[in-house]
Write a protein that holds these residues in place. Structure first.
Motif: not given
Length: 999
Positions: A938-944
């Motif tokens: 999983k790659t998450i940016i600012e909770g997305v």
């Protein structure tokens, strides 16, 4: 005698006067035709929403005099009965180059080897792609063959301009009046045209990229403002023309949805209102397109299906291209449904005849017919501010209208005539009577059943006996004369009957019949029932299923934009990059886009809980040096200094490499200008928010950076040009470029400070985007990332910087950094290098894989970067090489691709480590991230969550299914006999530092 001579003179004079159409009319001596033409009993569309049944249209002298149900008809009127016919305003295409010779590319010998850097034009703007002084009407030549094509398609008025350059000059409004050339140009200067494209008429090398075009446009507007305020000492004919064109309608040719957003951005910066000429892919970014609040001109040149009969060739077609073929006809409906005001254009059509079929295709897919008519009449007229003259049949407008057999957007409708300024153009014979229906035919003593059907302009006939036995016959109509040959059912081959007759009353036909014996008889046909169009439901084509739009609208896009989640990872190995180091069996809570907590036994009632036992969690990888996701040029190579350009203008949110980076755990990249010139362009720091717009990807409030370069590239040693002409040509020349430009920037900055200190009195200095950017470096407001290899040049730039009292922020590549690490430490510069690249060109011969660890051990902030689309998605493995070659600890090695690049980019207060309050840019790895077996789950940016390995597997299956469906649709198209195009593989250019290309 004198009186007789005078009368003779006057008679000769007046005869000559009548022969000169352009001579001023004197009503006292010239009898102008004041007759009226009246069209009665027609269905009249005064506007797309104002319809009159059995109406009357009265025109005189090329204008509409009256329209309605109770029009008083003058005695001197020519009356045309249009019972059963419909009148519409003629169409308007405001984006053409009608009557304009296409500018030819400047083929000056040696152009490719000796580009021009300065203009040779005197008295005009410094860049030859800025040509606002060009007026299309001055070179306009009426093109009757092209006019005939447009008239047959229903067009009566077109806007025309010279489609060349960035500032292209003015456009004219032209009536397609084949009869009276004095009336053809309605308005000489109505529109002002711009684009991102370089002029074909210049050898000038700048701009060579899209970002260069955008910078040039900004500089042009700044210069215009400065010039208008009287600050210039010299006259500039281009800027004067641009000032004169300001009040005209501003049409910007964007030709792509992302370019439309870019043009709208410039318009907003300078308080302009562009009418954007789009490309047909606006539906793919409809929310952003709508947010521009711009009016559009939209082509309807839909792509043909691919010939996918060869499975090997069909594998070469990208899903995005197959999908676009399927979706493109929906563009008009999507634009309309979103309340976007747009006109239609024939631009990009292979042939004008495709206009109506393409429009009907869009209508079948839901585009409203009234909106379609508006887009061809009232909307383009309103955009041009010409509603009082064209676009409707209101009193006082030009008598521009078409006469049709019925509803204009019906497949079977016949266009009979197109009147422009009261001049008639015949498309099909209006006098031809429609006699379709069922008749009882009597020829002497013989009786038949006679059915006439087909279309109004191509009527067909079938004759049967009373007992429904088909009789051989041939039938034709020409100029309302009927010709029918009947072959009765007998064995005599020569036994036939010839019928002819003139149509007077369609319900009761009659004429002369000649038998095979030569005997002449009278024949009669009485209509028993009217013609009724019977649609064969088996032949009605159902629209093909439309594939859903994804964000972005390519493979691996999402059908909806992703949103922030509250996530709780349990029992992971957590690489904090903080003083806590690497924690085992630890939880991480992500909430509201931030790291909410890191610790054991965390809980949150609203969180999605993810079991991360045996897995590793890190902050996202940050690539300090990348060139992916850039549109139309990584280098602006037109000058040796291009500090005015910025990668922020040209972020390409549609690049599949973004998704691949996410799959490799990359969350942030610095997109750098290339290394074609010593002083390159400004960079863009981006977060890879897959599916978002380019502006949404830009790191908010990002620090200011610019790319500098040293070495082979900037002195053009490896450009492959036989006779390079641009300075510098040597390494010492590179140093001189820096010194000269910083001195200019210093003087520029001082001139502005002096002007501002003097209460802004007197003539203002010229705003120079290039020098303004360099002054920011001197004022310590902008940081330098410098492409570098050789130790002597590294020392040189540090010396130049210290001379002008600033510090270089980052040396990137820096493959001889290990030789001067102590001097770099003293200067205060960081290093962003390759892990183990060497010997790929001469100046890399001394590179060693111990470079990064040596600089790290000297106390420098060291990062590993990619500079390569492939490497950027495996930077975790590049970090591991620091362990292999330099015996660096795993924790410190991991910082080479996370916290350290964050420090170099001055964003480590927000990202780069798993600290409470920082952005939730997080990667879940299947195992130790330094392992070659590790996968980003999983790659998450600012909770997305922008990448999920399980969803990725689902997407791959969905892609296979969608390709199969689209291939099936395309095979149907080919089987129907519709046109197809050959598959071809698109070669995508992967940008590197030294990639050169021309607009």
């Amino acid at each position: 005698m004198k009186k007789a001579l005078l009368l003779l003179f006057l008679s000769v004079f007046l005869t000559k006067t009548y022969a000169q159409d352009y001579f001023p009319v004197n009503e006292s001596v010239h009898n102008k035709n004041k007759n009226y033409t009246v069209f009665t009993n027609a269905t009249i569309y005064v506007t797309p929403t104002q319809k009159i049944e059995k109406g009357t249209l009265l025109i005189q002298d090329g204008k509409v005099v009256a329209v309605g149900n109770a029009v008083s008809i003058p005695k001197n009127a020519i009356t045309i009965d249009l019972t059963g016919k419909t009148i519409y305003p003629s169409f308007i295409d405001i984006y053409t180059s009608f009557g304009i010779e296409k500018p030819k590319a400047n083929m000056t010998p040696g152009r490719s080897r000796n580009p021009l850097y300065d203009t040779k034009r005197v008295g005009y703007y410094w860049n030859e792609s800025v040509r606002p002084e060009i007026n299309s009407y001055e070179t306009f030549k009426y093109d009757q063959p092209k006019a005939d094509e447009l008239l047959k398609a229903g067009f009566g008025v077109v806007g025309t301009h010279v489609p060349d350059g960035i500032a292209q000059g003015t456009g004219a409004l032209v009536a397609l009046n084949n009869e009276d050339n004095s009336k053809q140009i309605i308005t000489n200067k109505l529109t002002n045209h711009l684009s991102f494209s370089k002029s074909a008429l210049t050898n000038q090398n700048y701009p060579s990229s899209l970002m260069g075009s955008m910078a040039l446009i900004r500089q042009m507007y700044l210069d215009l403002d400065w010039y208008k305020k009287g600050n210039s000492e010299t006259k500039d004919l281009s800027l004067e023309a641009l000032a004169n064109n300001e009040k005209l309608v501003q049409i910007f040719t964007s030709e792509d949805k992302l370019n439309s957003l870019r043009a709208a951005k410039i318009a907003k910066e300078f308080g302009l209102n562009y009418v954007l000429k789009g490309s047909g892919n606006e539906f793919e970014r409809i929310e952003e397109i709508k947010a521009t609040n711009a009016k559009f001109i939209i082509p309807i040149s839909f792509p043909e299906a691919y010939d996918v009969s060869n499975p090997y060739l069909s594998n070469q077609i990208e899903l995005a291209d197959m999908r676009f073929w399927n979706q493109a006809p929906t563009n008009l409906k999507v634009l309309s449904d979103n309340g976007i005001v747009f006109a239609l254009t024939t631009d990009k059509l292979k042939k004008i005849e495709d206009f109506k079929p393409n429009l009907l295709k869009a209508i079948k897919l839901g585009f409203d017919k009234t909106k379609a008519l508006e887009a061809l009449t009232t909307v383009p007229a309103a955009i041009l501010g010409k509603s009082a003259e064209v676009g409707s049949l209101k009193v006082g407008t030009y008598a521009n209208f078409i006469i049709t057999s019925g509803e204009v957007f019906d497949e079977k409708t016949v266009l009979y005539e197109n009147w422009v300024q009261g001049s008639k153009f015949i498309v099909n014979d209006l006098s031809a009577k429609d006699i379709r229906g069922n008749y009882d035919l009597t020829v002497g003593k013989d009786t038949y059943k006679w059915k006439i059907d087909g279309t109004a302009d191509a009527q067909k006939s079938e004759v049967t006996t009373v007992d429904a036995t088909k009789v051989k016959s041939t039938f034709s109509i020409a100029k309302n004369w009927i010709s029918l040959v009947i072959k009765p059912a007998d064995t005599i081959k020569s036994n036939y009957t010839r019928l002819t007759g003139f149509i007077e009353k369609p319900d009761a036909l009659s004429g002369k019949a000649v038998l095979s014996s030569g005997e002449e008889l009278v024949w009669k046909a009485v209509k028993t029932s009217p013609f009724v169009m019977v649609k064969d439901s088996s032949k009605v084509e159902k629209p093909l299923p439309i594939m859903p739009v994804t964000y972005p609208n390519i493979a691996f896009g999402d059908t909806k934009k992703q949103t922030t989640q509250t996530l709780l990872f349990k029992n992971a190995t957590v690489w904090t990059n903080e003083k806590d180091g690497i924690l085992t069996e630890t939880d991480v809570l992500i909430k509201n886009g931030k790291i909410a907590a890191v610790g054991k036994n965390l809980s949150d009632a609203g969180a999605t809980v993810i079991d991360a036992k045996g897995k590793h969690i890190t902050s996202g990888i940050i690539d300090e040096h990348s060139h992916i996701a850039i549109s139309k040029g990584v280098n602006e190579s037109g000058h040796n200094s291009t500090a005015e350009v910025t990668i922020e203008d040209v972020v390409n949110s549609e690049d599949i490499n973004i998704y691949r980076d996410l799959a490799g755990g990359v969350t942030i990249s610095q997109l750098l200008h290339g290394s074609a010139n010593p002083i390159g362009g400004r960079s863009a720091i981006v977060k890879w928010k897959w599916g978002s717009s380019p502006d949404e990807m830009l790191y908010k409030n990002q620090p200011k950076f610019i790319k500098f370069a040293l070495g082979e590239n900037v002195k053009q040693a490896n450009w492959g040009i036989d006779n390079p002409t641009r300075f510098p040509q040597t390494r010492m020349g590179v140093e001189q470029v820096f010194t000269d430009y910083f001195q200019l920037a210093k003087e520029y900055d001082e001139s502005w400070k002096k002007f501002n200190a003097g209460s802004k009195k007197g003539k203002a200095p010229r705003v120079d985007l290039e020098l303004q950017t360099l002054a920011e470096i001197l004022n310590k407001e902008r940081f330098i990332t410098c492409h570098s290899y050789v130790e002597s040049e590294i020392l040189m730039l540090m010396n130049v910087a210290e001379k002008f009292n600033f510090r270089v922020n980052t040396f990137t590549h820096i493959l001889e950094g290990y030789k001067v690490a102590d001097k770099m430490k003293e200067h205060g510069v960081g290093a962003s290098t390759f892990s183990d690249w060497w010997a790929y060109k001469f100046e890399v011969n001394d590179a060693i894989p111990f470079n990064g660890p040596i600089m790290h051990n000297q106390g420098l902030v060291v990062a590993y970067n990619s500079d390569d689309a492939e490497m950027s998605r495996r930077l975790n493995q590049e970090a591991a090489k620091a362990v292999k070659y330099g015996n660096i600890s795993e924790e410190d090695a991991w910082k080479f691709v996370t916290l350290n690049p964050a420090k170099l980019l001055h964003i480590d207060d927000k990202v780069g480590s798993l600290k409470v309050g920082k952005d939730a840019d997080v990667v879940l790895w299947s195992e130790n991230p330094l392992s070659i077996y590790a996968k980003a789950e999983k790659t998450i940016i600012e909770g997305v969550v922008y990448f999920d390995i399980e969803k990725d597997a689902q997407k791959q299956l969905a892609i296979t299914k969608e390709r199969s469906e689209l291939i099936g649709q395309m095979l149907q198209e080919k089987n129907k006999g519709n046109g197809t195009q050959q598959p071809s593989k698109k070669e995508k250019k992967e940008y590197h530092c030294d990639t050169l290309e021309q607009l």
